[in-house]
Every structure is written in C-alpha cells, then in structure tokens.
Motif scaffolding. Structure first.
Motif, PDB file in Angstrom:
ATOM      1  N   VAL A  41     -46.979  -9.716  21.707  1.00  0.00           N
ATOM      2  CA  VAL A  41     -46.108  -8.907  22.547  1.00  0.00           C
ATOM      3  C   VAL A  41     -46.327  -7.457  22.157  1.00  0.00           C
ATOM      4  O   VAL A  41     -45.872  -7.010  21.122  1.00  0.00           O
ATOM      5  CB  VAL A  41     -44.626  -9.289  22.352  1.00  0.00           C
ATOM      6  N   GLU A  68     -40.938 -12.105  18.399  1.00  0.00           N
ATOM      7  CA  GLU A  68     -40.510 -10.790  17.928  1.00  0.00           C
ATOM      8  C   GLU A  68     -40.338 -10.783  16.411  1.00  0.00           C
ATOM      9  O   GLU A  68     -40.696  -9.808  15.746  1.00  0.00           O
ATOM     10  CB  GLU A  68     -39.196 -10.382  18.594  1.00  0.00           C
ATOM     11  N   LYS A  77     -42.005  -5.744  30.585  1.00  0.00           N
ATOM     12  CA  LYS A  77     -40.977  -6.648  30.095  1.00  0.00           C
ATOM     13  C   LYS A  77     -40.813  -7.805  31.074  1.00  0.00           C
ATOM     14  O   LYS A  77     -40.841  -7.613  32.292  1.00  0.00           O
ATOM     15  CB  LYS A  77     -39.631  -5.925  29.949  1.00  0.00           C
ATOM     16  N   LYS A  78     -40.640  -9.008  30.518  1.00  0.00           N
ATOM     17  CA  LYS A  78     -40.365 -10.169  31.357  1.00  0.00           C
ATOM     18  C   LYS A  78     -38.981 -10.010  31.979  1.00  0.00           C
ATOM     19  O   LYS A  78     -38.102  -9.402  31.386  1.00  0.00           O
ATOM     20  CB  LYS A  78     -40.394 -11.457  30.525  1.00  0.00           C
ATOM     21  N   SER A 123     -38.737 -13.456  23.654  1.00  0.00           N
ATOM     22  CA  SER A 123     -39.438 -12.273  23.153  1.00  0.00           C
ATOM     23  C   SER A 123     -40.128 -11.564  24.308  1.00  0.00           C
ATOM     24  O   SER A 123     -40.758 -12.194  25.149  1.00  0.00           O
ATOM     25  CB  SER A 123     -40.484 -12.663  22.105  1.00  0.00           C
ATOM     26  N   GLY A 124     -39.966 -10.245  24.356  1.00  0.00           N
ATOM     27  CA  GLY A 124     -40.604  -9.464  25.406  1.00  0.00           C
ATOM     28  C   GLY A 124     -39.814  -9.400  26.695  1.00  0.00           C
ATOM     29  O   GLY A 124     -40.286  -8.861  27.690  1.00  0.00           O
ATOM     30  N   THR A 125     -38.587  -9.934  26.679  1.00  0.00           N
ATOM     31  CA  THR A 125     -37.746  -9.910  27.875  1.00  0.00           C
ATOM     32  C   THR A 125     -36.937  -8.618  27.911  1.00  0.00           C
ATOM     33  O   THR A 125     -36.496  -8.127  26.873  1.00  0.00           O
ATOM     34  CB  THR A 125     -36.794 -11.129  27.884  1.00  0.00           C
TER      35      THR A 125
END
Length: 110
Positions: free
Chosen positions: A2, A55, A7-8, A32-34
């Motif tokens: 990530v 993360e 961002k998701k 993670s990454g949302t």
C-alpha cells in the motif's frame, strides 16, 4: 504494498443494508488503504471489526528500515526493535483514534 495515493472506497449503503438484514457483527477484511472517511462511515453503518494488517506490516517494515538506516552496523535486535515497535504503535494508535471517532451503529434487532 500500500503505497499510492489512491484510496479504496466502500459501499456504505450496502453495509448498512446488510447490517439491517443480518443483524450480526460484521468484519471489514482488507481495510488497509481504505479512505478514512469511508472507514468511519462503515463503522457507523454497522462494521464491528476492522482489519488493517497490511498497514501494521508496512509500519513494521518502515520502522525497521529507518532503524537500520540510523544504525547500519547494529546486529543486536533489542537495540533496533524499539524504533520498529514505536512505528507500529503510532499507526495502531492513529487507527484506533479514527475508528473510535465515529459513532457505532446500534445492533439491529431481529
């Protein structure tokens, strides 16, 4: 890994609908990454558990890389690991603060 700026995004209305129908605890795997706001809204909509393993792993790795860059000749783990642990603690503390900043949904009654 990530690493990007993208961002998701989550379908909050779908989460809310599933929660209303199922009325059970719900887990968001792979968070993670949302987008942070989506995470807060998902918790408000009924998500109970949020998994952010990537993360945490990234924080561990970045902490290790930083510690080794500062002490490239160090071979004693207990002299390197405190910085690694601090890096993980910072990420976890920030995520817990984010997750607890939203209001939790009330359990759906069945």
């Amino acid at each position: 890994m990530v690493a990007g700026n993208t961002k998701k995004r989550l379908d909050i209305e779908r989460i809310r609908a599933v929660k209303a129908e199922a009325g059970i605890f719900m887990t968001l795997h792979g968070a993670s990454g949302t987008d942070d706001n989506d995470l807060k809204e998902a918790i408000t909509a009924g998500i109970t558990v949020v998994h952010i393993n990537t993360e945490v792993r990234l924080a561990w790795r970045r902490g290790l890389d930083s510690a080794l860059a500062k002490q490239p000749d160090e071979i004693v783990p207990y002299k390197i690991l405190p910085q690694v642990v601090d890096s993980v603690k910072q990420v976890v503390a920030a995520r817990l603060a984010l997750f607890s900043s939203g209001r939790r949904a009330r359990p759906a009654s069945r």
